[in-house]
Design a protein around this motif. Structure first.
Motif, PDB file in Angstrom:
ATOM      1  N   ILE A  65     -25.017  68.395   2.460  1.00 51.10           N
ATOM      2  CA  ILE A  65     -23.588  68.570   2.197  1.00 51.10           C
ATOM      3  C   ILE A  65     -22.760  68.704   3.375  1.00 51.10           C
ATOM      4  O   ILE A  65     -21.650  68.203   3.637  1.00 51.10           O
ATOM      5  CB  ILE A  65     -23.706  69.938   1.616  1.00 51.10           C
ATOM      6  N   MET A  66     -23.310  69.626   4.418  1.00 54.66           N
ATOM      7  CA  MET A  66     -22.487  69.584   5.659  1.00 54.66           C
ATOM      8  C   MET A  66     -22.360  68.281   6.556  1.00 54.66           C
ATOM      9  O   MET A  66     -21.315  68.025   6.944  1.00 54.66           O
ATOM     10  CB  MET A  66     -22.990  70.719   6.577  1.00 54.66           C
ATOM     11  N   ILE A  98     -19.570  66.326   4.920  1.00 51.37           N
ATOM     12  CA  ILE A  98     -18.194  66.832   5.171  1.00 51.37           C
ATOM     13  C   ILE A  98     -17.820  66.486   6.627  1.00 51.37           C
ATOM     14  O   ILE A  98     -16.746  65.882   6.770  1.00 51.37           O
ATOM     15  CB  ILE A  98     -18.262  68.428   5.116  1.00 51.37           C
ATOM     16  N   THR A 125     -18.944  63.576   8.048  1.00 47.22           N
ATOM     17  CA  THR A 125     -18.569  62.223   7.825  1.00 47.22           C
ATOM     18  C   THR A 125     -17.205  62.183   7.391  1.00 47.22           C
ATOM     19  O   THR A 125     -16.420  61.138   7.985  1.00 47.22           O
ATOM     20  CB  THR A 125     -19.371  61.658   6.737  1.00 47.22           C
ATOM     21  N   ALA A 126     -16.810  62.834   6.349  1.00 53.10           N
ATOM     22  CA  ALA A 126     -15.406  62.803   5.898  1.00 53.10           C
ATOM     23  C   ALA A 126     -14.470  63.252   7.152  1.00 53.10           C
ATOM     24  O   ALA A 126     -13.372  62.663   7.316  1.00 53.10           O
ATOM     25  CB  ALA A 126     -15.031  63.799   4.605  1.00 53.10           C
ATOM     26  N   ILE A 127     -14.759  64.233   7.868  1.00 54.20           N
ATOM     27  CA  ILE A 127     -13.923  64.487   8.993  1.00 54.20           C
ATOM     28  C   ILE A 127     -13.620  63.385  10.064  1.00 54.20           C
ATOM     29  O   ILE A 127     -12.675  63.155  10.518  1.00 54.20           O
ATOM     30  CB  ILE A 127     -14.539  66.003   9.595  1.00 54.20           C
ATOM     31  N   VAL A 183     -10.776  72.520   9.617  1.00 57.02           N
ATOM     32  CA  VAL A 183     -11.937  72.160   9.070  1.00 57.02           C
ATOM     33  C   VAL A 183     -12.875  71.627   9.766  1.00 57.02           C
ATOM     34  O   VAL A 183     -14.093  71.809   9.729  1.00 57.02           O
ATOM     35  CB  VAL A 183     -11.384  70.980   7.894  1.00 57.02           C
ATOM     36  N   ALA A 188     -16.618  73.322  10.061  1.00 58.04           N
ATOM     37  CA  ALA A 188     -17.710  72.514   9.467  1.00 58.04           C
ATOM     38  C   ALA A 188     -18.919  72.406  10.596  1.00 58.04           C
ATOM     39  O   ALA A 188     -20.018  72.363  10.526  1.00 58.04           O
ATOM     40  CB  ALA A 188     -17.526  71.227   9.051  1.00 58.04           C
ATOM     41  N   SER A 234     -23.067  61.309  11.821  1.00 57.69           N
ATOM     42  CA  SER A 234     -23.382  62.012  10.689  1.00 57.69           C
ATOM     43  C   SER A 234     -23.768  61.337   9.386  1.00 57.69           C
ATOM     44  O   SER A 234     -24.608  62.108   8.650  1.00 57.69           O
ATOM     45  CB  SER A 234     -22.146  62.905  10.365  1.00 57.69           C
TER      46      SER A 234
END
Length: 412
Positions: free
Chosen positions: A302-303, A306, A308-310, A331, A335, A398
């Protein structure tokens, strides 16, 4: 806690805070060195990667030294070495001198984590509270180190700042050798009766390593390596990057009179960076709570998703204006540090109990040793490509870590 617990916990809290104060003061100092020595981000990234790399590589032999000489001696030596290395840093005449001083810091700092964790495990009766306070102190150093360095740079030259930063570590080292406590007060019968597997030769070390590196532990090792690349890569150059984003978002803010000597040295980005690291304390809490509610390796998936999205969205958000920059920084800080308790819990789950020290030695080697390459990679990319490419590279770290985390989950 009794007096012995309080003495040990107080000692390791100081040590842990110091290690991370120095670790995270370096990116702030880099913003000055880039101008002072007219060097490139690529060259400075390589220089810093040497010190950070030794910080990680030394954790493995550091764990073996703890078993031989005891945690008190190793922690005090660590503190003294870090203080003296920053004193040497204040005298560095060139980039080469900075490289040497940071290398000395990396060697000295590398022994702290195996020594501190051993001292808490064997000496503190209330281990849970001991580890909690120890982690909190580390986060104070992570957030406070950059802030303290930035504030000192407002009033003093960077050479005097590094010399001032050296003083508390040397004092703490002296206190550590004189304070009274029993380092084995919490060593219970079960622990003492258990067969100990402390390698005493290269053959024994190799055998215990083969025993430790199951497929699952190998996956964990790779996961924490990619997380270390992301962690070190993003934090090392972030103060400089935040400065560019702030200038683009709100222009050149003048909080002081242009004629004031403070105005020349004040860098709002350094305080945003310190704020991002402070938010990480909340991330640590979230990560710890996740380990109580879900399997830690699923939490890693999950982290890492996140993160990767960041990596993909941070630059567009920062270019959208001040609100986007602040939200992205918030964020990111949350994270990035939520990963730490999840990785520690995963390491504990997939390592051998009687070789736990060796397992943390290897994983600290991965996080801080292999991870140190992130500074060199990001510095090189930043020199020859755009900021968007930099964050794309971070996202690739990530993504790869996440794929290995998925493999770990599905292999069970």
């Amino acid at each position: 806690m009794d007096d012995n617990d309080r003495s040990i916990v107080g000692f390791v809290m100081i040590g842990h805070a110091m290690v991370h104060t120095y670790e995270l003061s370096i990116p702030i100092l880099m913003t000055v060195w880039l101008l002072e020595f007219s060097t490139t981000a690529a060259m400075l990234g390589i220089v810093v990667a040497i010190g950070y790399g030794l910080f990680g590589v030394g954790a493995l032999p550091g764990g073996l030294l703890v078993d031989r000489f005891g945690p008190r001696t190793l922690i005090s030596s660590c503190l003294a070495g870090m203080g003296l290395s920053f004193l040497a840093l204040s005298l560095a005449p060139s980039v080469v001198g900075i490289a040497v001083a940071l290398a000395l810091w990396g060697v000295a700092a590398s022994v702290y984590h195996p020594a501190g964790l051993t001292l808490i495990s064997n000496g503190v009766e209330e281990r849970g509270r001991g580890f909690a306070y120890h982690g909190m102190a580390g986060n104070v150093g992570i957030a406070g180190g950059p802030l303290l360095t930035a504030v000192l740079l407002l009033a003093f030259d960077w050479r005097l700042v590094t010399a001032l930063l050296a003083i508390p570590a040397v004092i703490a080292a002296v206190i550590g050798m004189t304070i009274e406590f029993d380092p084995t007060a919490a060593a219970d019968v079960a622990d003492s009766d258990r067969e100990r597997r402390i390698p005493t030769s290269l053959v024994g070390f190799a055998g215990e390593t083969r025993r430790l590196f199951t497929l699952s532990f190998l996956l964990v090792f790779v996961i924490v390596s990619f997380n270390g690349l992301y962690y070190r890569g993003v934090l090392t150059f972030l103060p400089d990057l935040l400065g560019d984003f702030l200038t683009a978002a709100v222009g050149d803010i003048q909080l002081f009179s242009p004629d004031s000597p403070v105005a020349e040295k004040f860098d709002l980005a350094q305080y945003l960076y310190a704020g991002l690291l402070t938010v990480g304390i909340g991330g640590q809490y979230l990560g710890g709570r996740l380990t109580d509610t879900i399997e830690p390796e699923r939490g890693l998936v999950i982290m890492l998703a996140i993160l990767t999205a960041i990596g993909l969205l941070f630059v567009p958000a920062a270019k959208a204006g001040l609100g986007g920059l602040l939200a992205g920084s918030l964020v990111l800080g949350f994270a990035l540090f939520a990963m730490q308790p999840l990785t520690q819990a995963t390491i504990a789950r997939y390592s051998i109990p009687e070789s736990r020290g060796l397992s943390f030695g290897y994983t600290y080697l991965a996080t801080f040793g292999i991870g140190a390459l992130g500074a060199a990679v990001v510095g090189t990319v930043l020199t020859y490509a755009s900021v968007s490419i930099v964050f794309g590279v971070l996202a690739s770290f990530s993504v790869l870590g996440g794929l290995f985390a998925i493999a770990l989950v599905t292999s069970q």
